[in-house]
Design a protein around this motif. Structure first.
Motif, PDB file in Angstrom:
ATOM      1  N   ALA A 413      56.147 -71.460 -11.772  1.00 41.04           N
ATOM      2  CA  ALA A 413      57.148 -72.104 -10.926  1.00 41.04           C
ATOM      3  C   ALA A 413      57.719 -71.024 -10.087  1.00 41.04           C
ATOM      4  N   ALA A 414      58.216 -69.828 -10.582  1.00 42.15           N
ATOM      5  CA  ALA A 414      58.872 -68.802 -10.040  1.00 42.15           C
ATOM      6  C   ALA A 414      58.147 -67.930  -9.095  1.00 42.15           C
ATOM      7  N   GLY A 415      56.837 -68.147  -9.238  1.00 44.77           N
ATOM      8  CA  GLY A 415      56.012 -67.325  -8.469  1.00 44.77           C
ATOM      9  C   GLY A 415      55.261 -66.098  -8.837  1.00 44.77           C
ATOM     10  N   HIS A 416      55.604 -66.206 -10.243  1.00 45.68           N
ATOM     11  CA  HIS A 416      55.095 -65.043 -11.046  1.00 45.68           C
ATOM     12  C   HIS A 416      53.729 -65.360 -11.547  1.00 45.68           C
ATOM     13  N   SER A 417      52.794 -64.205 -11.365  1.00 46.50           N
ATOM     14  CA  SER A 417      51.343 -64.267 -11.968  1.00 46.50           C
ATOM     15  C   SER A 417      51.514 -64.334 -13.400  1.00 46.50           C
ATOM     16  N   TYR A 418      50.634 -65.349 -14.182  1.00 45.70           N
ATOM     17  CA  TYR A 418      50.555 -65.335 -15.424  1.00 45.70           C
ATOM     18  C   TYR A 418      49.214 -65.652 -15.923  1.00 45.70           C
ATOM     19  N   ILE A 419      48.257 -65.836 -14.948  1.00 43.54           N
ATOM     20  CA  ILE A 419      46.799 -65.670 -15.318  1.00 43.54           C
ATOM     21  C   ILE A 419      45.986 -65.349 -13.926  1.00 43.54           C
ATOM     22  N   LYS A 420      45.847 -63.910 -13.989  1.00 41.19           N
ATOM     23  CA  LYS A 420      45.303 -63.405 -12.893  1.00 41.19           C
ATOM     24  C   LYS A 420      44.051 -62.518 -13.227  1.00 41.19           C
ATOM     25  N   MET A 421      43.131 -62.844 -12.288  1.00 43.24           N
ATOM     26  CA  MET A 421      41.744 -62.273 -12.678  1.00 43.24           C
ATOM     27  C   MET A 421      41.209 -61.930 -11.361  1.00 43.24           C
ATOM     28  N   SER A 422      40.712 -60.619 -11.388  1.00 48.83           N
ATOM     29  CA  SER A 422      40.178 -59.717 -10.299  1.00 48.83           C
ATOM     30  C   SER A 422      38.712 -59.252 -10.356  1.00 48.83           C
ATOM     31  N   ARG A 423      38.233 -58.737  -9.307  1.00 42.29           N
ATOM     32  CA  ARG A 423      36.982 -58.014  -9.522  1.00 42.29           C
ATOM     33  C   ARG A 423      36.017 -58.848 -10.246  1.00 42.29           C
ATOM     34  N   GLN A 424      35.932 -60.146  -9.868  1.00 39.74           N
ATOM     35  CA  GLN A 424      34.925 -60.973 -10.513  1.00 39.74           C
ATOM     36  C   GLN A 424      33.606 -60.827  -9.845  1.00 39.74           C
ATOM     37  N   ILE A 425      32.615 -60.102 -10.110  1.00 39.35           N
ATOM     38  CA  ILE A 425      31.400 -59.520  -9.401  1.00 39.35           C
ATOM     39  C   ILE A 425      30.383 -60.305  -9.599  1.00 39.35           C
ATOM     40  N   ALA A 426      29.757 -61.228  -8.726  1.00 37.96           N
ATOM     41  CA  ALA A 426      28.694 -62.300  -8.821  1.00 37.96           C
ATOM     42  C   ALA A 426      27.498 -61.855  -8.024  1.00 37.96           C
ATOM     43  N   PRO A 427      26.668 -61.203  -8.921  1.00 38.35           N
ATOM     44  CA  PRO A 427      25.230 -60.898  -7.756  1.00 38.35           C
ATOM     45  C   PRO A 427      24.387 -62.214  -7.696  1.00 38.35           C
ATOM     46  N   ARG A 428      23.633 -62.159  -6.906  1.00 38.21           N
ATOM     47  CA  ARG A 428      22.530 -63.022  -6.696  1.00 38.21           C
ATOM     48  C   ARG A 428      21.392 -62.762  -5.999  1.00 38.21           C
ATOM     49  N   VAL A 429      20.367 -63.057  -6.468  1.00 43.71           N
ATOM     50  CA  VAL A 429      19.103 -62.480  -5.722  1.00 43.71           C
ATOM     51  C   VAL A 429      17.959 -63.932  -5.797  1.00 43.71           C
ATOM     52  N   GLY A 430      17.076 -63.874  -4.754  1.00 49.17           N
ATOM     53  CA  GLY A 430      16.315 -64.950  -4.572  1.00 49.17           C
ATOM     54  C   GLY A 430      14.872 -64.586  -3.688  1.00 49.17           C
ATOM     55  N   PHE A 431      13.950 -65.598  -3.966  1.00 52.14           N
ATOM     56  CA  PHE A 431      12.966 -65.533  -3.040  1.00 52.14           C
ATOM     57  C   PHE A 431      12.294 -66.905  -2.747  1.00 52.14           C
ATOM     58  N   SER A 432      11.823 -66.774  -1.658  1.00 50.85           N
ATOM     59  CA  SER A 432      10.761 -67.975  -1.062  1.00 50.85           C
ATOM     60  C   SER A 432       9.691 -67.469  -0.543  1.00 50.85           C
ATOM     61  N   TRP A 433       8.201 -67.982  -1.166  1.00 53.08           N
ATOM     62  CA  TRP A 433       7.153 -67.806  -0.746  1.00 53.08           C
ATOM     63  C   TRP A 433       6.315 -68.950  -0.316  1.00 53.08           C
ATOM     64  N   ASP A 434       6.223 -68.746   1.100  1.00 53.83           N
ATOM     65  CA  ASP A 434       5.380 -69.760   1.594  1.00 53.83           C
ATOM     66  C   ASP A 434       3.792 -69.632   1.598  1.00 53.83           C
ATOM     67  N   MET A 435       3.097 -70.116   0.275  1.00 55.21           N
ATOM     68  CA  MET A 435       1.917 -69.651  -0.274  1.00 55.21           C
ATOM     69  C   MET A 435       0.662 -69.887   0.584  1.00 55.21           C
ATOM     70  N   LYS A 436       0.541 -70.850   1.558  1.00 48.34           N
ATOM     71  CA  LYS A 436      -0.445 -71.191   2.424  1.00 48.34           C
ATOM     72  C   LYS A 436      -0.073 -70.708   3.842  1.00 48.34           C
TER      73      LYS A 436
END
Length: 671
Positions: A413-436
């Motif tokens: 309530a006083a504006g002080h951080s008490y749960i602070k989490m930073s640099r949460q790196i989330a990598p994501r890769v994918g592919f889509s193959w139109d087979m025909k």
């Protein structure tokens, strides 16, 4: 929006007690919902979202997994909706929806093994009438367009209380409004405004009720409930070059929850377990109010984001930044004199009550007088950067790779951080193959990581100065009173049993270092998807998809009732942390009764063997969470959870929980 999401494979409704929807087995509190880029997800407890009628939307994207790094703050699913817009043609329409109460199925009453009714709902009814009116068209041809919609609502549900001794006739009448304005400033620049309001007000008239004769008596109370809020998003889209575009958005999302009644000043809520009423029923309704809590909360999200798309040959680069300022202004306390809620339970002489008191002889049960109050203004700041490359490697093969960097900052309530989490790196890769090569058969796959923020309800519960005062008395009979011609019962308080229990909160904000794990890790999930889809014609397709998800972390509150340093005298209390992992908190390290340093909760044995000259061999056997207690969650009649080792009498079930115990052997050699 919910109905559309439920059409997707793997999406189901949540438990009736919680509501919401579940994507692929995730909880109902792990999803994200967007309207024209505006995040409208409930950030207080992450269950729900700001809603609009189906006819308000132009299209939906339901993402059950494998979604772009553009989307975050979710380990479940994403629903991305686009609102309708106007064109150069004037259009309009109307729609009327009727849901008569007699067309609804009838709920069943619930009875215990002795045939006593403990949940009355057979005569509950719900009816609804909705009328939609919409129009769209040009304000200035080729330049300025509008879409506007209004929905008039009339809902008149009625419901009885659990004992069938009072009945409430509700009337909800607030309408929905919404619309868009689109301005083509130039061929390369568009300014769009989207706004809607889902505010709703419900008035409930409460009457005394005789279930056997199906008759009502005098009016005893009037309950008012306000929900929803106003929402808007202003978006600037600019095509900077033929290959580079930019979209800037600022917006605001509001959600209100306000419940109060005419008798909040004069009437305490009274409730009793079914077992207690079997032998101690007063024959009249309990208490003079069906409203237990005066509750007011205003949630406001201020959001800004910038998104860019840049085409470089066979590559489409997408990158951006988004920021949210999520503020909850909350006030909650029990109704009636002294802000006390009375709950009645059975107990025999000599029984130990939850506060450690001993039940005296000569009384059939006890009364728990609970005083509850919490409030304040609390804020959470969320921000993220993302970068993604979509590479057209071949005419029928697309690869994509991206990364997202999230940060979450929960404040008191006083504006002080008490749960602070930073640099949460989330990598994501994918592919889509139109087979025909003709779009008739597709093979696709994704690998990704997703992070989930801590809901604002945690800010309020931990940093709001919670007062949860529980005083126990012997039950000394009923005091029969009358209000507006209706009789009601209030318990007579006998001698106090044991001390006043404020273990759940004494009204002060404690040292938050003792309430949050110093090294707490965020909730995150890794996901792998592989799927195949094939067209069987212009209207039919079939497919198969396999999804593997692993939730690496969870965050929960755990009671640390003892430490290795001081045993039970080192009691710390309820701590927010990662179950199954070490917990480091501020506590008493020298057993003088005062917190004075960081300590890690575990139990273990270490053996150190020094080498001649230099070096050492260290063998450590550790058992984590050994001293944490097994607890049971029960649900009170006011839907406030209570912690005890007993089984809830009303619902006939209990939910046990405990931080998992595990043993770890570590061998270290230093030369």
């Amino acid at each position: 929006m919910t109905s559309v999401a439920l059409l997707a494979p793997g999406v189901v409704r949540g438990n009736a007690g919680f509501g919401g929807i579940s994507f692929g087995g995730s909880s109902v509190a792990e999803n994200a919902f967007y309207v024209n880029g505006l995040n409208v997800t409930d950030f207080y407890n992450r269950n729900g979202f700001s809603e609009a009628p189906f006819a308000f939307y132009q299209e939906f994207q339901v993402k059950t997994g494998g979604y772009s790094v553009e989307f975050g703050r979710t380990t479940g699913g994403v629903v991305n909706a686009v609102v309708r817009s106007g064109t150069n043609e004037f259009q309009g329409g109307t729609q009327i929806t009727l849901e008569p109460g007699n067309w609804h199925s009838v709920a069943a009453n619930h009875y215990d093994d002795e045939g006593n009714r403990y949940l009355t709902q057979r005569r509950d009814r719900d009816s609804l009438v909705k009328t939609d009116v919409w129009a769209s068209g040009p304000i200035v041809k080729d330049k300025l367009f509008f879409f506007a919609m209004y929905e008039a609502r009339g809902a008149t549900p009625r419901n009885t209380d659990d004992q069938g001794e009072s009945i409430t006739y509700n009337n909800s009448h607030t309408g929905f409004w919404g619309g868009t304005i689109d301005w083509n400033i130039t061929d390369s620049n568009v300014l769009s405004l989207m706004a809607f309001s889902d505010r709703n007000s419900t008035t409930g008239d409460v009457y005394g009720y005789d279930y056997a004769s199906n008759t009502t008596t005098g009016k005893t109370n009037q309950v008012f409930t306000d929900t929803g809020g106003r929402n808007w998003a202003l978006t600037w889209t600019s095509y900077l070059t033929n290959d580079l575009s930019m979209k800037l958005m600022v917006g605001r999302n509001e959600r209100e929850a306000f419940t109060h009644s005419q008798l909040d000043v004069d009437c305490n809520r009274v409730a009793a377990t079914n077992a207690f009423l079997q032998g101690n029923s007063p024959g009249v309704q309990l208490g003079c109010s069906s409203n237990s809590t005066v509750y007011s909360r205003q949630d406001t999200r201020k959001q800004g984001r910038a998104d860019f798309e840049w085409t470089l040959g066979d590559h489409l680069l997408r990158f951006g930044y988004d920021h949210e300022d999520d503020t909850s202004v909350s006030s909650q306390y029990y109704a009636g004199p002294g802000a006390v809620y009375y709950n009645l339970y059975t107990a025999g002489a000599g029984a130990t009550l939850p506060n450690g008191g001993v039940m005296p002889a000569g009384y059939p049960g006890y009364v728990r007088a609970r005083r509850y109050q919490i409030g304040g203004t609390f804020k959470t700041l969320n921000a993220a950067y993302y970068l993604e490359d979509n590479w057209q490697l071949a005419p029928n093969l697309v690869l994509n790779a991206g990364v997202r960097n999230d940060s979450f900052d929960n404040q008191d309530a006083a504006g002080h951080s008490y749960i602070k989490m930073s640099r949460q790196i989330a990598p994501r890769v994918g592919f889509s193959w139109d087979m025909k090569g003709d779009g008739s058969a597709k093979l696709f796959g994704n690998l990704g990581r997703y992070y989930l923020p801590v809901a604002n309800v945690i800010n309020i519960k931990q940093a709001g100065g919670l007062l949860d005062e529980r005083t126990y008395y012997a039950f000394d009979g009923w005091d029969i009173r009358e209000l507006n011609g209706v009789q009601y019962a209030v318990p007579k308080l006998g001698p106090q049993i044991g001390a006043v229990d404020t273990s759940q909160g004494d009204g002060s904000v404690g040292d938050l270092r003792s309430e949050v794990d110093h090294h707490m890790d965020p909730v995150y999930q890794d996901e792998a998807i592989l799927g195949f889809q094939q067209m069987l014609g212009p209207q039919w397709s079939w497919g198969v998809k396999g999804t593997y998800r692993k939730l690496h972390n969870a965050i929960d509150d755990m009671e640390i009732s003892a430490t290795a340093q001081c045993g039970g005298d080192g009691y710390i209390g309820w701590v927010m942390g990662n179950p199954g992992k070490k917990t480091t908190v501020w506590g008493d390290t020298n057993c003088d009764g005062k917190p004075d340093g960081w300590l890690t909760v575990n139990a273990g044995i270490s053996y150190i063997l020094p080498f001649e000259g230099r070096g050492k061999l260290q063998v450590k056997l550790a058992v984590y969470n050994l001293l944490n207690q097994q607890r049971t969650v029960n649900v009170d009649q006011d839907l406030q959870t209570t912690i005890s080792n007993a089984t809830n009498d009303t619902f006939r079930q209990s939910i046990g929980f405990q931080s998992p115990r595990f043993t770890q052997l570590t061998v270290t050699v230093d030369f």
